[in-house]
Design a protein around this motif. Structure first.
Motif, PDB file in Angstrom:
ATOM      1  N   ASN A  12      -1.476   7.491   5.251  1.00  0.00           N
ATOM      2  CA  ASN A  12      -1.731   8.572   4.286  1.00  0.00           C
ATOM      3  C   ASN A  12      -1.946   8.039   2.872  1.00  0.00           C
ATOM      4  OD1 ASN A  12      -1.422  10.718   6.210  1.00  0.00           O
ATOM      5  ND2 ASN A  12       0.780  10.277   6.158  1.00  0.00           N
ATOM      6  N   LEU A  13      -2.829   7.074   2.745  1.00  0.00           N
ATOM      7  CA  LEU A  13      -3.091   6.458   1.441  1.00  0.00           C
ATOM      8  C   LEU A  13      -4.066   7.338   0.661  1.00  0.00           C
ATOM      9  CD1 LEU A  13      -3.481   2.729   2.580  1.00  0.00           C
ATOM     10  CD2 LEU A  13      -1.398   3.945   1.870  1.00  0.00           C
ATOM     11  N   PRO A  14      -3.662   7.819  -0.529  1.00  0.00           N
ATOM     12  CA  PRO A  14      -4.496   8.751  -1.286  1.00  0.00           C
ATOM     13  C   PRO A  14      -5.484   8.080  -2.247  1.00  0.00           C
ATOM     14  CG  PRO A  14      -2.371   8.554  -2.337  1.00  0.00           C
ATOM     15  CD  PRO A  14      -2.330   7.680  -1.109  1.00  0.00           C
ATOM     16  N   PHE A  15      -5.533   6.767  -2.249  1.00  0.00           N
ATOM     17  CA  PHE A  15      -6.372   6.047  -3.208  1.00  0.00           C
ATOM     18  C   PHE A  15      -7.511   5.325  -2.489  1.00  0.00           C
ATOM     19  CE2 PHE A  15      -2.466   3.737  -2.264  1.00  0.00           C
ATOM     20  CZ  PHE A  15      -2.945   2.557  -1.730  1.00  0.00           C
ATOM     21  N   THR A  16      -8.395   4.767  -3.269  1.00  0.00           N
ATOM     22  CA  THR A  16      -9.599   4.115  -2.773  1.00  0.00           C
ATOM     23  C   THR A  16      -9.294   2.716  -2.237  1.00  0.00           C
ATOM     24  OG1 THR A  16     -10.915   5.329  -4.395  1.00  0.00           O
ATOM     25  CG2 THR A  16     -11.919   3.353  -3.462  1.00  0.00           C
ATOM     26  N   LEU A  17      -9.833   2.423  -1.052  1.00  0.00           N
ATOM     27  CA  LEU A  17      -9.804   1.075  -0.500  1.00  0.00           C
ATOM     28  C   LEU A  17     -11.246   0.595  -0.413  1.00  0.00           C
ATOM     29  CD1 LEU A  17      -7.257   1.430   2.455  1.00  0.00           C
ATOM     30  CD2 LEU A  17      -6.835   0.516   0.166  1.00  0.00           C
ATOM     31  N   LEU A  18     -11.498  -0.614  -0.886  1.00  0.00           N
ATOM     32  CA  LEU A  18     -12.855  -1.152  -0.892  1.00  0.00           C
ATOM     33  C   LEU A  18     -12.960  -2.360   0.021  1.00  0.00           C
ATOM     34  CD1 LEU A  18     -13.662  -0.940  -4.708  1.00  0.00           C
ATOM     35  CD2 LEU A  18     -14.237   0.704  -2.898  1.00  0.00           C
ATOM     36  N   ALA A  27       0.831  -1.209   0.000  1.00  0.00           N
ATOM     37  CA  ALA A  27       0.000   0.000   0.000  1.00  0.00           C
ATOM     38  C   ALA A  27       0.864   1.257   0.000  1.00  0.00           C
ATOM     39  CB  ALA A  27      -0.943  -0.004   1.206  1.00  0.00           C
ATOM     40  N   CYS A  28       1.933   1.254   0.804  1.00  0.00           N
ATOM     41  CA  CYS A  28       2.817   2.418   0.862  1.00  0.00           C
ATOM     42  C   CYS A  28       3.587   2.606  -0.442  1.00  0.00           C
ATOM     43  CB  CYS A  28       3.757   2.316   2.062  1.00  0.00           C
ATOM     44  SG  CYS A  28       2.878   2.534   3.639  1.00  0.00           S
ATOM     45  N   SER A  29       3.886   1.521  -1.145  1.00  0.00           N
ATOM     46  CA  SER A  29       4.527   1.630  -2.463  1.00  0.00           C
ATOM     47  C   SER A  29       3.562   2.247  -3.475  1.00  0.00           C
ATOM     48  CB  SER A  29       4.996   0.262  -2.956  1.00  0.00           C
ATOM     49  OG  SER A  29       6.058  -0.206  -2.169  1.00  0.00           O
ATOM     50  N   PHE A  30       2.295   1.840  -3.428  1.00  0.00           N
ATOM     51  CA  PHE A  30       1.296   2.479  -4.293  1.00  0.00           C
ATOM     52  C   PHE A  30       1.183   3.959  -3.930  1.00  0.00           C
ATOM     53  CE2 PHE A  30      -0.470  -1.758  -5.502  1.00  0.00           C
ATOM     54  CZ  PHE A  30      -0.553  -1.551  -6.875  1.00  0.00           C
ATOM     55  N   ARG A  31       1.176   4.274  -2.653  1.00  0.00           N
ATOM     56  CA  ARG A  31       1.119   5.675  -2.203  1.00  0.00           C
ATOM     57  C   ARG A  31       2.318   6.460  -2.732  1.00  0.00           C
ATOM     58  NH1 ARG A  31       2.839   5.991   3.585  1.00  0.00           N
ATOM     59  NH2 ARG A  31       4.810   5.790   2.489  1.00  0.00           N
ATOM     60  N   ASP A  32       3.510   5.902  -2.575  1.00  0.00           N
ATOM     61  CA  ASP A  32       4.730   6.609  -2.967  1.00  0.00           C
ATOM     62  C   ASP A  32       4.824   6.819  -4.480  1.00  0.00           C
ATOM     63  OD1 ASP A  32       5.295   6.605  -0.271  1.00  0.00           O
ATOM     64  OD2 ASP A  32       6.832   5.037  -0.404  1.00  0.00           O
ATOM     65  N   VAL A  46      -6.214   4.016  -8.847  1.00  0.00           N
ATOM     66  CA  VAL A  46      -5.735   2.883  -8.043  1.00  0.00           C
ATOM     67  C   VAL A  46      -6.805   2.511  -7.026  1.00  0.00           C
ATOM     68  CG1 VAL A  46      -3.970   2.090  -6.399  1.00  0.00           C
ATOM     69  CG2 VAL A  46      -3.317   3.584  -8.312  1.00  0.00           C
ATOM     70  N   ILE A  47      -7.103   1.196  -6.954  1.00  0.00           N
ATOM     71  CA  ILE A  47      -8.137   0.690  -6.059  1.00  0.00           C
ATOM     72  C   ILE A  47      -7.590  -0.540  -5.337  1.00  0.00           C
ATOM     73  CG2 ILE A  47     -10.456  -0.299  -5.921  1.00  0.00           C
ATOM     74  CD1 ILE A  47     -10.904   1.073  -8.744  1.00  0.00           C
TER      75      ILE A  47
END
Length: 162
Positions: A98-104, A62-67, A79-80
């Motif tokens: 601090n994840l800026p993308f959608t989590l479902l 998740a942090c890699s997707f954030r970065d 990104v989901i």
């Protein structure tokens, strides 16, 4: 054979490159309904399934997707992240990192089953699907241990699809 299918869907059940992405609706980390049908065909998508919030590999992923989020945005991609954790867990996870993308929240694992995401024994699988602007899956990546590679694989696939 039926016992094996209980643990892992057959390869035929899995969404593959070239397939149209199935549409679904799930609650996001804010409790709002997210309907994939509203974004399919409008922009590229990176849909990643992961086992559990706040676990080691899942947090690194998740942090890699954030970065790399700005790179995904430059490529026009949404990104989901999807797991069976509940809305409250996702909200805490997103705020904590601090994840800026959608989590479902796929609490009943219907969407996981719809995509045919395999399990490793009883642990939900970690699979990423890259979907082009037309709703076609252009890349899949399955790795339980290398969460960060899901990000690099997704970026490379999006760049190739441009």
């Amino acid at each position: 054979m039926a016992f094996l299918q209980f643990w892992s869907p057959s390869a035929d059940a899995q969404i593959k490159t070239g397939d149209k992405v199935p549409v679904f609706s799930l609650p996001d980390q804010d409790g709002k309904t997210f309907d994939l049908a509203t974004v399919v065909g409008k922009q590229p998508l990176v849909i990643y399934f992961y086992p559990k919030d706040e676990t080691s590999v899942c947090t690194k992923e998740a942090c890699s997707f954030r970065d790399s989020y700005e790179e995904f945005k430059k490529l026009g991609a949404l990104v989901i992240g999807i797991s069976s954790d509940n809305v409250a867990s996702h909200k805490k996870f997103a705020q904590h990192h601090n994840l800026p993308f959608t989590l479902l929240s796929d609490s009943d694992q219907k969407v996981r089953k719809l995509f045919g995401v395999p399990k490793t024994f009883v642990i939900p699988g970690r699979v990423t699907y890259v979907v082009d602007k037309h709703g076609t899956v252009v890349h899949t990546f399955n790795s339980m241990k290398d969460g960060e590679k899901h990000v690099t694989e997704s970026l490379q696939a999006l760049q190739k699809a441009q």
